[in-house]
Design a protein around this motif. Structure first.
Motif, short mmCIF file in Angstrom:
data_model
loop_
_atom_site.label_atom_id
_atom_site.label_comp_id
_atom_site.label_asym_id
_atom_site.label_seq_id
_atom_site.Cartn_x
_atom_site.Cartn_y
_atom_site.Cartn_z
N ARG A 134 6.53 0.58 -6.59
CA ARG A 134 6.09 1.82 -7.24
C ARG A 134 4.58 1.89 -7.22
N CYS A 135 4.06 3.02 -6.77
CA CYS A 135 2.61 3.20 -6.69
C CYS A 135 2.04 3.42 -8.09
N THR A 136 1.01 2.65 -8.44
CA THR A 136 0.42 2.77 -9.77
C THR A 136 -0.48 3.99 -9.88
N ALA A 137 -0.86 4.56 -8.76
CA ALA A 137 -1.77 5.71 -8.78
C ALA A 137 -1.02 7.04 -8.84
N CYS A 138 0.01 7.21 -8.00
CA CYS A 138 0.68 8.52 -7.95
C CYS A 138 2.15 8.44 -8.36
N GLY A 139 2.69 7.23 -8.58
CA GLY A 139 4.06 7.11 -9.04
C GLY A 139 5.10 7.15 -7.94
N HIS A 140 4.66 7.29 -6.69
CA HIS A 140 5.58 7.32 -5.56
C HIS A 140 6.31 5.98 -5.45
N GLU A 141 7.64 6.05 -5.17
CA GLU A 141 8.40 4.81 -5.00
C GLU A 141 8.81 4.66 -3.55
N ARG B 262 0.83 -1.19 0.00
CA ARG B 262 0.00 0.00 0.00
C ARG B 262 0.87 1.25 0.00
N CYS B 263 0.57 2.17 -0.89
CA CYS B 263 1.31 3.42 -0.98
C CYS B 263 1.07 4.25 0.28
N PRO B 264 2.16 4.70 0.96
CA PRO B 264 1.98 5.49 2.18
C PRO B 264 1.40 6.87 1.91
N ASP B 265 1.47 7.35 0.69
CA ASP B 265 0.97 8.68 0.35
C ASP B 265 -0.53 8.69 0.05
N CYS B 266 -0.94 7.87 -0.92
CA CYS B 266 -2.32 7.96 -1.39
C CYS B 266 -3.12 6.68 -1.12
N GLY B 267 -2.45 5.65 -0.60
CA GLY B 267 -3.16 4.40 -0.35
C GLY B 267 -3.37 3.59 -1.61
N GLY B 268 -2.73 3.99 -2.69
CA GLY B 268 -2.87 3.30 -3.97
C GLY B 268 -2.10 2.00 -4.02
N MET B 269 -2.29 1.28 -5.09
CA MET B 269 -1.66 -0.03 -5.25
C MET B 269 -0.20 0.13 -5.69
ZN LIG Z 1 0.50 6.60 -4.26
#
Ligand SMILES: [Zn+2]
Length: 119
Positions: free
Chosen positions: A102-109, A80-87
């Motif tokens: 790598r977050c598929t929603a916001c690109g955060h790594e 789970r992405c710590p920023d947006c909760g995305g996958m």
């Molecule tokens: Zn994210």
């Protein structure tokens, strides 16, 4: 046997595997989640904005708070992405030493192992 994986359609809950209706007529999302929490059911994972995770167009389930699985019980390496909760998916399947997600929603790594140590 894990909990029954369900999907939400309209104001009803359906078995994710068989498509069979479990219960319908929920007045609110809160009421629906309350029902899920009191039965042996699990809802698809959603991000912080309430959008469901989707892997190849299929919902993803989180069991025991750590294990991600598909509807057909296939284990997934997701976080789970710590920023947006995305996958978050592994950015490089072939690198064993690194566990970079790598977050598929916001690109955060982020590093899945670090996230686990913090929680
Ligand atoms: Zn994210």
């Amino acid at each position: 046997m894990g909990p029954t994986k369900v999907v939400v359609e309209g104001n009803g809950l359906y078995d994710a595997v068989s498509g069979k209706l479990i219960k319908e007529g929920f007045a609110s999302r809160h009421e629906l989640e309350d029902y899920v929490n009191h039965h042996y059911l699990v809802l698809p994972v959603v991000d912080n904005a309430g959008r469901p995770w989707s892997l190849d167009g299929k919902p993803v389930y989180c069991l025991r708070g750590v294990q991600y699985e598909t509807v057909s019980d296939e284990r997934l390496h997701l976080a789970r992405c710590p920023d947006c909760g995305g996958m978050g998916i592994r950015s490089d399947e072939f690198t064993v030493e690194s566990d970079c997600i790598r977050c598929t929603a916001c690109g955060h790594e982020f590093d899945a192992r670090l996230e686990m140590m913090e929680t």
